[in-house]
Design a protein around this motif. Structure first.
Motif, mmCIF file in Angstrom:
data_model
loop_
_atom_site.group_PDB
_atom_site.id
_atom_site.type_symbol
_atom_site.label_atom_id
_atom_site.label_comp_id
_atom_site.label_asym_id
_atom_site.label_seq_id
_atom_site.Cartn_x
_atom_site.Cartn_y
_atom_site.Cartn_z
ATOM 1 N N UNK B 230 -3.669 1.794 -9.533
ATOM 2 C CA UNK B 230 -4.322 0.714 -10.286
ATOM 3 C C UNK B 230 -3.659 -0.623 -9.966
ATOM 4 N N UNK B 231 -2.354 -0.614 -9.748
ATOM 5 C CA UNK B 231 -1.639 -1.845 -9.399
ATOM 6 C C UNK B 231 -2.191 -2.424 -8.098
ATOM 7 N N UNK B 232 -2.409 -1.556 -7.118
ATOM 8 C CA UNK B 232 -2.932 -2.034 -5.831
ATOM 9 C C UNK B 232 -4.349 -2.581 -6.012
ATOM 10 N N UNK B 233 -5.146 -1.865 -6.797
ATOM 11 C CA UNK B 233 -6.522 -2.317 -7.054
ATOM 12 C C UNK B 233 -6.514 -3.709 -7.683
ATOM 13 N N UNK B 234 -5.646 -3.904 -8.689
ATOM 14 C CA UNK B 234 -5.644 -5.189 -9.393
ATOM 15 C C UNK B 234 -5.088 -6.315 -8.519
ATOM 16 N N UNK B 235 -4.031 -6.022 -7.749
ATOM 17 C CA UNK B 235 -3.494 -7.057 -6.854
ATOM 18 C C UNK B 235 -4.549 -7.466 -5.830
ATOM 19 N N UNK B 238 -7.112 -9.771 -7.521
ATOM 20 C CA UNK B 238 -6.588 -11.127 -7.752
ATOM 21 C C UNK B 238 -6.483 -11.875 -6.423
ATOM 22 N N UNK B 239 -6.022 -11.171 -5.393
ATOM 23 C CA UNK B 239 -5.938 -11.809 -4.080
ATOM 24 C C UNK B 239 -7.323 -12.259 -3.612
ATOM 25 N N UNK B 240 -8.302 -11.393 -3.765
ATOM 26 C CA UNK B 240 -9.658 -11.736 -3.320
ATOM 27 C C UNK B 240 -10.214 -12.926 -4.113
ATOM 28 N N UNK B 306 -2.668 -17.223 -14.662
ATOM 29 C CA UNK B 306 -3.487 -17.437 -13.461
ATOM 30 C C UNK B 306 -4.796 -16.657 -13.560
ATOM 31 N N UNK B 307 -4.695 -15.406 -14.010
ATOM 32 C CA UNK B 307 -5.895 -14.578 -14.145
ATOM 33 C C UNK B 307 -6.860 -15.209 -15.144
ATOM 34 N N UNK B 308 -6.314 -15.742 -16.227
ATOM 35 C CA UNK B 308 -7.175 -16.397 -17.224
ATOM 36 C C UNK B 308 -7.864 -17.616 -16.607
#
Lengths: 348, 348
Positions: B230-235, B238-240, B306-308
């Motif tokens: 899940x960490x890889x998915x979320x990173x 966010x990168x995209x 940043x996500x917000x």
């Protein structure tokens, strides 16, 4: 409520009884000839010898000769047999299967088809079914990342189920999913199975880094992370060459399963022994004596041959899988571990 | 032979002297005010206190007032300063930089720009340069996966270097690559930096699983692998959203760096303390007393903000990063670790 028959009373087959019983199903656990001692313990209300815990009450146990009774009127059949035995057990079950039953499979690996080509297990299972079942019985592959003892104990787990039959996947979720046992569904059976089979092989290389650390008293973490990433890259290439998808391998079924397989298990243990300086012959002999089958060893042999087939077919080049080749060389006696793994896993 | 100036004598800056000296360059190591004790030890030919090994002979050492001398006629400048100090050190260096020098940066993380928006460090460094340097000095970000002590010792390492300037990347490879220190080059600076900064935060969650195991005496491997994925998915998401690429995050710079960061380091240690049952206040106080900065804590705060910002801009939805939110909740005092992490990392 459904009636579920599990063929094979080993760790993973038995572990799946936990979510199934929790969801109120009738669960039948059939043991092979290799499972007699396990069944004796379970019937005596003792803990499952390989899981170390008591299974949920309410299970029905069946001995090898009673496969017909075990399968009669089952809604779903789960094949929980080692990869080298699953086709022959399926052949024993065939006379008692009926059209429409979903066949779930926890076995992972490769085998030869009638033309001596290497195939993934779902293909071999399909081929082992008579035509009337082949058309109507959807096959569902159960992948990782998943330690059986944690599923049996009810600890939080996410596992990937793969099938080309969406209805069968939906049924699996309805039957098996609990609060702590969660299903990810995919139609990419090839990606799922390539990762499920090959992560065992690559985990041996990660285990070697841990063994090197024990022997040298300094860490090899950078090499280990390079190997980890290269493993995912190579599994994705092989999956794609077979028609699977890269995203399956970079996700839970690949990266996640490799992570857990490198954390514990026999493939890691074999690697650790090699990294500490044992020869491959000694390490394998010790593990055989302890009755610990290291699935990654057979998977490496199959995978190297499969990759060569794909090279011949123009779907891969040998430069696509240097780490797989390096591991196979190590399993064949190559003793320069660091040099062999570095050359394969670090960028050229 | 080139003249390289490294600003910052901490672990990673000092570690890079090993490949540079091995390649025959003139290497100058300038220390900040926080590095005085380190420089004293190094000048006395003692091991580097944070690396535990002797640096290669032939280095030139510079004290804080001597930044001009350290930078004069340097071909390349490496910024090896913590993320919260790197912009101010760059500002001190600016008068002595000259057009065309490549600026390499090992710092990882986020910061605020003049409009109080959160930016990745390369953007902030570019903004800190006067226009004539901004146009001509390419910035190269050095990512993971890379433990400094192993680079310093010359053990096998693969590391990702990122820049939009292909010529600067080629120069880096020519200057720094050795047999055992290998460079992967990418133009995806955003993907590289998002992974480099955020893996520290996600490694805290992986550390929690290890701490839970110590406390409960049973493993949480399945949960850990679900968190890892899940960490890889979320990173990647966010990168995209910031214009980076998913493949960068699923590769060496993301999955590889997360693997090594979860294997050792302070972020893992903080997680272990929490998993064993320490409160976040106690765990952080202990680590402060031991002078162990846990980079993932600050990164979590920045990343959530940043996500917000990205949600407000319509480039993410909050359901894209449940695990990041869960970790921030835990760092803010949420005590139901297993429940919080399971809900965030397991499929819905």
């Amino acid at each position: 409520m459904h009636r579920i028959t599990i063929l094979g009373a080993g760790a993973m087959g038995s572990a799946l009884t936990t979510p199934l019983i929790q969801n109120g199903h009738e669960v039948r656990l059939w043991g092979t000839e290799f499972d007699s001692e396990l069944l004796t313990e379970l019937r005596a209300n003792k803990p499952h010898p390989r899981l170390g815990i008591h299974l949920a009450p309410g299970l029905q146990f069946y001995d090898p000769p009673d496969i017909e009774a075990a399968l009669t009127d089952a809604d779903v059949v789960i094949l929980a047999i080692t990869s080298d035995g699953v086709v022959s057990i399926l052949q024993r079950a065939v006379p008692y299967l009926r059209p429409g039953q979903a066949l779930l499979m926890v076995s992972k690996g490769f085998g030869y088809d009638a033309t001596q080509h290497i195939r993934l297990l779902p293909t071999l299972l399909t081929a082992a079914l008579p035509p009337h079942l082949r058309e109507s019985c959807p096959i569902v592959a159960i992948g990782g990342p998943c330690k059986a003892n944690e599923v049996a104990a009810g600890w939080p787990t996410a596992t990937v189920y793969g099938s080309e039959n969406q209805q069968a996947l939906t049924l699996c979720r309805a039957l098996l999913q609990t609060e702590n046992y969660r299903l990810c569904l995919t139609d990419d059976v090839v990606g799922l199975e390539v990762a499920a089979a090959l992560k065992n092989t690559y985990a041996i290389a990660l285990g070697i880094c841990i063994g090197l650390e024990e022997a040298s008293k300094h860490p090899w973490h950078n090499l280990k992370s390079a190997i980890f990433t290269q493993a995912i890259v190579e599994m994705a290439r092989i999956a794609q060459a077979l028609g699977g998808r890269s995203e399956t391998v970079t996700g839970l079924a690949g990266a996640g399963d490799l992570e857990v397989t490198a954390t514990s298990g026999r493939n890691r243990v074999l690697g650790e022994r090699l990294g500490r300086g044992e020869s491959i012959a000694t390490a394998l002999a010790t593990m055989r004596r302890l009755q610990q089958t290291v699935e990654g060893v057979a998977a490496a042999r199959y995978a190297v041959e499969l990759a060569a087939q794909l090279v011949n077919a123009g779907q891969l080049v040998t430069a696509d899988y240097p780490l797989l080749s390096a591991i196979q060389a190590i399993l064949s006696g190559e003793a320069h571990l660091v040099e062999t793994l570095s050359r394969a896993a670090l960028p050229a």
